[in-house]
Design an enzyme around this catalytic site. Structure first.
Site, mmCIF file in Angstrom:
data_model
loop_
_atom_site.group_PDB
_atom_site.id
_atom_site.type_symbol
_atom_site.label_atom_id
_atom_site.label_comp_id
_atom_site.label_asym_id
_atom_site.label_seq_id
_atom_site.Cartn_x
_atom_site.Cartn_y
_atom_site.Cartn_z
ATOM 1 N N HIS A 23 -9.031 3.082 -2.657
ATOM 2 C CA HIS A 23 -7.676 2.661 -2.300
ATOM 3 C C HIS A 23 -7.109 1.701 -3.336
ATOM 4 O O HIS A 23 -7.017 0.505 -3.105
ATOM 5 C CB HIS A 23 -7.716 2.025 -0.904
ATOM 6 C CG HIS A 23 -6.384 1.567 -0.387
ATOM 7 N ND1 HIS A 23 -5.189 2.126 -0.792
ATOM 8 C CD2 HIS A 23 -6.065 0.604 0.520
ATOM 9 C CE1 HIS A 23 -4.193 1.512 -0.162
ATOM 10 N NE2 HIS A 23 -4.693 0.588 0.637
ATOM 11 N N CYS B 189 -14.590 0.505 6.060
ATOM 12 C CA CYS B 189 -13.500 -0.132 5.312
ATOM 13 C C CYS B 189 -13.337 0.563 3.958
ATOM 14 O O CYS B 189 -14.331 0.835 3.274
ATOM 15 C CB CYS B 189 -13.812 -1.604 5.050
ATOM 16 S SG CYS B 189 -14.218 -2.559 6.524
ATOM 17 N N CYS C 297 0.822 -1.215 0.000
ATOM 18 C CA CYS C 297 0.000 0.000 0.000
ATOM 19 C C CYS C 297 0.851 1.257 0.000
ATOM 20 O O CYS C 297 0.342 2.347 -0.234
ATOM 21 C CB CYS C 297 -0.927 0.009 1.206
ATOM 22 S SG CYS C 297 -1.994 -1.433 1.277
#
Ligand code: ZN
Lengths: 146, 391
Positions: free
Chosen positions: B325, B198, B79
């Site tokens: 994301h 989330c 990430c």
């Protein structure tokens, strides 16, 4: 190996390392095998060649305590994917062992959320997780309430 | 190190584009960044491409822009990939290896829980579902609740804030208000995390063009966005003093190093883009970045201190929760947002800055990966500053 020969029982790798735990045998009960640094006293799991704290190549293999306490947990409802073995939903736990090592696994028995709490005593459990591609009977460690 | 400037930024809007070519998203993001900088593809002297999947090399997705022969280095850092590419581009320029360099991150993800999609060989981690990130952050949340009295409602308030901010971001994946009751009532993913706590799985790309003082003098137009700190850490030995999963130690160390480099402190920041992959991460990182004392994180979101209009706006872009994301693109997109904000180009989500005259200092925080000992694997902290003259 022919099909009539029984493949040996095999513990799964942990963090890519084989031999992270010992199956119960005639001489000894099941145990996680950690490392203990002869130089600075730090414990580690699974055992590596070098100490995570002081980097000394002085890690001796020691069986860790089979009892610990819940440090934190989460019951997972989302599908964990095709590799997961066990009933769903499942509860993931970080377990603090008396040596100060924290290990992560799942509970081998379903627990209602209201019975889960930080500090709950747990004991090591060895579970059968099926056979791998080579036909070995595979085992892994989980925890259950003590 | 010589001064390094952000010359241009660009993003392919984050969202779900299963039928789109990755190369199209990469080309769009890079073209936007080049246009923003007033440069052409041939001006790029060195490129770092962050990607997370096997075979997704930058050489494959950048070649459509023209076979300029530019050296391209691939960066894989989970990430933290996008900010690692940015770090590398900045270091190359700062060292004089290039006058103009590109950092680009991109991702096209499978649907479902991050980390759970692949069939894997039988290991302790795979048969116990330990690759699934929501379980890890469910444990982080439980820990915050146990040690600091954080509530599920506090976690929900993070989602409410970031989704609200995302409404004003045309490049965000989710542009919808999520009232606190809706967040709490959404599907339970990993107790106590509900679906709306989330970050989603996302496709997208983000690009940053960085340059030397000489390049900035030539291409920047009177507003200079300069890199004033770039700090990185991998997992430090933290013993048993911190809870596991340990999302704190590495970020604390990296932010402290960044503040030292920049000669400033958290009280000097006008805005922060931090890694809210799950709502509890944002509360923890308020504390780890020194925006408040350890244990006071939930208070910031309860009091609205981190709203766009608040004392220290956090994730005005909508954060990962709303913007999405796309793993390797996320860190580069944070740099895009800081740049737009520092230039005063963020439209309805523009923060005013501590002076009320526009923000001058912004921090980006982008960690990635989980290690065997339940720590994050890597973190990057960057601080950017707007200046009216060249350094
Ligand atoms: Zn040692």
């Amino acid at each position: 190996m022919t099909s009539s020969e029984k493949a040996p029982a095999k513990p799964l790798t942990t963090a890519g390392r084989p031999g992270a735990f010992m199956l119960p045998g005639a001489a000894a009960p099941a145990a996680l095998l950690g490392g203990h640094c002869r130089s600075c006293g730090a414990y580690d799991f699974p055992r590596g060649r070098f100490c995570p704290r002081c980097s000394a190549a002085a890690m001796e293999e020691v069986p860790l305590s089979t009892r610990g306490n819940i440090h934190t947990w989460s019951t997972v409802y989302q599908d964990p994917g095709p590799s997961f073995v066990g009933a769903k939903p499942f509860t993931i736990v970080t377990v603090e062992l008396p040596e100060g090592v924290r290990v992560v696994s799942t509970l081998s028995v379903a627990m209602p959320p209201e019975e889960l709490r930080v500090g709950l005593p747990l004991v090591l459990d060895v579970v059968s997780v099926g056979s791998d591609a080579d036909g070995n009977d595979c085992y892994d460690f989980r925890f259950r309430p003590a | 190190m010589e001064p390094v400037y952000i010359l241009g930024v660009g993003m392919h809007p984050f969202g779900r584009y299963p039928d789109k070519l990755i190369s199209d998203m990469v080309e769009d993001a890079v073209t936007d960044a080049l246009k923003d900088a007033g440069l052409a593809w041939q001006d790029i002297e060195l490129a770092y491409a962050a990607n997370g999947q096997p075979g997704q090399h930058g050489q494959r997705f950048l070649r459509g822009l023209g076979l300029s022969g530019v050296p391209i280095i691939n960066v894989e850092n989970a990430c933290a990939g996008g900010s690692s590419a940015f770090f590398s581009a900045c270091m190359a320029v700062g060292a004089g290896a290039a006058d103009v360099a590109l950092a680009v991150g991109y991702e096209q993800m499978a649907r479902g829980m991050i980390g759970a999609n692949m069939a894997r060989p039988m290991t302790h981690e795979s048969v116990n579902g330990l690759f699934a990130m929501p379980g890890m952050f469910g444990m982080v949340a439980r820990n915050l609740m146990h040690e600091h009295g954080v509530t599920a409602r506090d976690l929900a308030l993070v989602s409410v804030k970031n989704h609200h901010n995302g409404v004003f971001n045309p490049r965000a994946q989710y542009r919808m208000e999520t009232p606190v009751e809706d967040v709490l009532a959404s599907r339970m993913i990993a107790d106590p995390l509900t679906l709306l706590m989330c970050a989603p799985t996302t496709d997208g790309a983000a690009a940053v063009v960085v340059g030397s003082r000489r390049a900035a003098a030539r291409y920047a137009n009177g507003v200079y966005i300069r890199l004033v700190a770039a700090a990185q850490r991998s997992e430090p030995y933290a013993g048993t003093e911190v809870s596991r999963p340990d999302i704190r130690t590495m970020t604390m160390q990296a932010s402290r190093a960044a503040y030292e480099q920049g000669g400033l402190g958290p009280e000097d920041l006008d805005l922060v883009e931090l890694h809210d992959c799950f709502a509890p991460a944002e509360i923890s990182h308020y504390e780890n970045l020194g925006l408040c004392a350890v244990g006071d994180g939930a208070k910031l979101v309860r009091e609205g201190a981190t709203n766009i209009e608040g004392r220290i706006p956090v994730n005005p872009s909508g954060g990962l929760l709303s913007k999405g994301h796309p793993i390797s693109a996320t860190g580069a997109a944070q740099i895009c947002e800081l740049t737009w904000q520092l230039r005063g180009e963020a439209g309805q989500r523009q923060v005013a800055g501590r002076s009320g005259q526009g923000p001058t200092i912004g921090l980006a925080h982008n960690p990635g990966g989980i290690t065997a000992s339940l720590s994050f694997a890597h973190v990057n902290v960057h601080i950017l500053k707007r200046e009216d003259a060249l350094a």
